[in-house]
Design a protein around this motif. Structure first.
Motif, short mmCIF file in Angstrom:
data_model
loop_
_atom_site.label_atom_id
_atom_site.label_comp_id
_atom_site.label_asym_id
_atom_site.label_seq_id
_atom_site.Cartn_x
_atom_site.Cartn_y
_atom_site.Cartn_z
N THR A 84 0.87 -1.18 0.00
CA THR A 84 0.00 0.00 0.00
C THR A 84 0.90 1.23 0.00
O THR A 84 2.08 1.17 0.36
CB THR A 84 -0.91 0.04 1.24
OG1 THR A 84 -0.11 0.15 2.40
CG2 THR A 84 -1.79 -1.19 1.32
N GLU A 85 0.34 2.35 -0.37
CA GLU A 85 1.15 3.58 -0.48
C GLU A 85 1.71 3.99 0.87
O GLU A 85 2.89 4.35 0.98
CB GLU A 85 0.28 4.69 -1.08
CG GLU A 85 -0.10 4.38 -2.53
CD GLU A 85 -1.39 5.02 -2.97
OE1 GLU A 85 -2.19 5.41 -2.09
OE2 GLU A 85 -1.62 5.13 -4.19
N ASP A 86 0.90 3.93 1.93
CA ASP A 86 1.37 4.33 3.26
C ASP A 86 2.48 3.42 3.77
O ASP A 86 3.46 3.88 4.37
CB ASP A 86 0.21 4.34 4.26
CG ASP A 86 -0.77 5.48 4.01
OD1 ASP A 86 -0.40 6.40 3.26
OD2 ASP A 86 -1.88 5.44 4.56
N VAL A 87 2.33 2.13 3.54
CA VAL A 87 3.35 1.18 3.98
C VAL A 87 4.66 1.42 3.23
O VAL A 87 5.74 1.37 3.81
CB VAL A 87 2.86 -0.27 3.79
CG1 VAL A 87 4.01 -1.26 3.95
CG2 VAL A 87 1.76 -0.59 4.79
N LEU A 88 4.56 1.69 1.94
CA LEU A 88 5.76 1.96 1.15
C LEU A 88 6.49 3.19 1.67
O LEU A 88 7.72 3.18 1.82
CB LEU A 88 5.39 2.15 -0.32
CG LEU A 88 6.56 2.42 -1.26
CD1 LEU A 88 7.49 1.22 -1.32
CD2 LEU A 88 6.07 2.80 -2.65
N VAL A 89 5.76 4.26 1.96
CA VAL A 89 6.38 5.48 2.50
C VAL A 89 7.10 5.18 3.81
O VAL A 89 8.27 5.58 3.99
CB VAL A 89 5.32 6.58 2.71
CG1 VAL A 89 5.89 7.75 3.52
CG2 VAL A 89 4.80 7.09 1.37
N ASP A 90 6.45 4.49 4.71
CA ASP A 90 7.06 4.17 6.00
C ASP A 90 8.30 3.30 5.85
O ASP A 90 9.32 3.51 6.52
CB ASP A 90 6.05 3.47 6.91
CG ASP A 90 4.95 4.39 7.39
OD1 ASP A 90 5.13 5.62 7.30
OD2 ASP A 90 3.91 3.89 7.86
N ALA A 91 8.21 2.30 4.96
CA ALA A 91 9.34 1.38 4.77
C ALA A 91 10.55 2.08 4.18
O ALA A 91 11.69 1.89 4.63
CB ALA A 91 8.91 0.22 3.88
N LEU A 92 10.32 2.93 3.18
CA LEU A 92 11.45 3.64 2.56
C LEU A 92 12.07 4.64 3.54
O LEU A 92 13.31 4.75 3.62
CB LEU A 92 10.99 4.37 1.30
CG LEU A 92 10.60 3.48 0.12
CD1 LEU A 92 10.09 4.32 -1.05
CD2 LEU A 92 11.77 2.62 -0.34
N ASN A 93 11.23 5.33 4.31
CA ASN A 93 11.78 6.28 5.28
C ASN A 93 12.56 5.58 6.38
O ASN A 93 13.54 6.13 6.91
CB ASN A 93 10.65 7.13 5.88
CG ASN A 93 10.23 8.26 4.95
OD1 ASN A 93 11.02 8.74 4.15
ND2 ASN A 93 8.98 8.66 5.05
N GLN A 100 19.41 12.98 4.95
CA GLN A 100 18.54 14.15 4.96
C GLN A 100 17.60 14.09 3.75
O GLN A 100 17.51 15.02 2.95
CB GLN A 100 19.37 15.43 4.96
CG GLN A 100 20.12 15.66 6.26
CD GLN A 100 20.86 16.98 6.27
OE1 GLN A 100 21.69 17.25 5.42
NE2 GLN A 100 20.55 17.82 7.24
N ILE A 101 16.92 12.96 3.65
CA ILE A 101 15.99 12.67 2.56
C ILE A 101 14.75 12.04 3.18
O ILE A 101 14.86 11.13 4.00
CB ILE A 101 16.59 11.67 1.55
CG1 ILE A 101 17.95 12.14 1.04
CG2 ILE A 101 15.63 11.43 0.39
CD1 ILE A 101 18.72 11.08 0.27
N ARG A 102 13.58 12.51 2.80
CA ARG A 102 12.34 11.93 3.31
C ARG A 102 11.32 11.77 2.20
O ARG A 102 11.10 12.68 1.41
CB ARG A 102 11.74 12.79 4.44
CG ARG A 102 12.53 12.75 5.73
CD ARG A 102 12.53 11.36 6.36
NE ARG A 102 13.39 11.27 7.53
CZ ARG A 102 14.67 10.94 7.52
NH1 ARG A 102 15.27 10.67 6.37
NH2 ARG A 102 15.37 10.89 8.64
N ILE A 103 10.69 10.60 2.18
CA ILE A 103 9.58 10.37 1.25
C ILE A 103 8.32 10.94 1.91
O ILE A 103 8.02 10.63 3.07
CB ILE A 103 9.37 8.86 0.99
CG1 ILE A 103 10.70 8.17 0.67
CG2 ILE A 103 8.35 8.66 -0.11
CD1 ILE A 103 11.43 8.70 -0.53
N THR A 104 7.60 11.78 1.21
CA THR A 104 6.42 12.42 1.80
C THR A 104 5.11 11.79 1.33
O THR A 104 4.11 11.86 2.03
CB THR A 104 6.39 13.92 1.45
OG1 THR A 104 6.39 14.08 0.03
CG2 THR A 104 7.60 14.62 2.06
N GLN A 105 5.12 11.18 0.13
CA GLN A 105 3.88 10.62 -0.39
C GLN A 105 4.21 9.60 -1.49
O GLN A 105 5.25 9.69 -2.13
CB GLN A 105 2.99 11.72 -0.98
CG GLN A 105 1.52 11.36 -1.08
CD GLN A 105 0.65 12.61 -1.23
OE1 GLN A 105 1.13 13.72 -1.27
NE2 GLN A 105 -0.65 12.40 -1.32
#
Length: 302
Positions: A84-93, A100-105
């Motif tokens: 899911t999109e939310d899980v992917l964001v959390d996993a990559l972050n 100093q890189i963050r996935i926001t969406q």
């Protein structure tokens, strides 16, 4: 076997310690690019397919982003459904937390989606701090995040007059870097916005220092290499009285990168990519894919 999924991710970064947004060639040693770190994080999700991402905007070394974007394909092991999109964001972050890189969406997008070519517009903001004699006088929150000038005032009216000359359809060859390896790229662009306005700063609220800021905003579907930094440098030179408004017109009409005065480009540290816009219809996957995504379970990275 279940097919893989294509994702679009939006991400932000402080670009100071990176070589730029694009991947660094294997034969070059030194700092990595933002893309290198994102691909390293994707690899840690252990996909079946080779990891390859495509970024929308190749920001230069030292340039920052509130919102850059990239697409990539990801096929999970053991016939697992797509993340899911939310899980992917959390996993990559989780795997980027040292950077100093963050996935926001993230968006699950159609298989033919392209982060670079489907972008409808890109917006850059250049931040300038006025009346600062040297960088050591900047509060720590602003180090490497703005261009500091000794001038306490610039002729903003003249800068806006010069900026108006750049808006519209033009051949921007004069504002392309001389050493650009993208010399084949079409220099004719439509600049939709060139705006100059007072900027706000975290510093002014929390450090009780009267440091005025200017923000120069540029919006177009695409830009040439170092075009924004060169336009900014020219407009600041107008504000300082170093060149005239008619001179900016002459530089533009020369259509020659060698016509741009040496040493006039603004430094990388004040530039931010703030927005990349896509059509909503380009981000929509089929209803079947959406339902498949909803049944994805848990943050497993296998």
């Amino acid at each position: 076997m279940r097919a893989g999924a294509r994702y679009l991710i939006l991400f932000q970064y402080i670009g100071t310690k990176y070589s730029g947004a694009a991947k660094v060639p294997l034969h070059q040693l030194g700092k990595k690019g933002i893309q290198d770190h994102i691909e390293d994080a994707i690899k840690k999700l252990k996909p079946l397919n080779p990891v390859f991402s495509t970024i929308s905007s190749r920001t230069d070394s030292g340039v920052h982003a509130f919102s850059n974007s990239a697409h990539f394909d990801l096929q999970r092991k053991n016939d697992n459904p797509p993340f899911t999109e939310d899980v992917l964001v959390d996993a990559l972050n989780y795997h980027l937390q040292a950077e100093q890189i963050r996935i926001t969406q993230a968006y699950r997008v159609p298989d033919d989606f392209h982060a670079r070519y489907r972008a409808q517009s890109r917006t850059y903001v250049y931040r300038i701090a006025l009346g600062v004699k040297n960088q050591n006088l900047l509060p720590v929150t602003e180090h490497n995040l703005c261009w500091h000038l000794r001038n306490t005032e610039l002729d903003v009216g003249a800068m806006r007059e010069a900026a108006a000359l750049l808006v519209g359809l033009h051949d921007f060859s004069s504002f392309r870097a001389v050493s650009s390896d993208l010399a084949f790229k079409n220099p004719v662009k439509i600049l939709d916005v060139a705006r100059i306005q007072p900027g706000c700063s975290f510093v002014q609220t929390h450090f009780y220092r009267d440091i005025p800021f200017l923000e120069l905003t540029f919006k177009s579907r695409s830009f040439l290499y170092k075009q924004v930094r060169r336009m900014t440098g020219a407009l600041v030179a107008v504000g300082q009285g170093r060149i005239s408004v008619p001179r900016v017109k002459e530089i533009l009409e020369a259509k020659d990168s060698l016509a741009f005065p040496q040493g006039l480009a603004a430094p990388a540290r004040g530039l931010f990519l703030t927005r990349v816009v896509y059509k909503e219809t380009d981000l929509q996957v089929s209803s079947q894919a959406s339902e498949e995504q909803l049944i994805s379970t848990g943050p497993s990275e296998d």
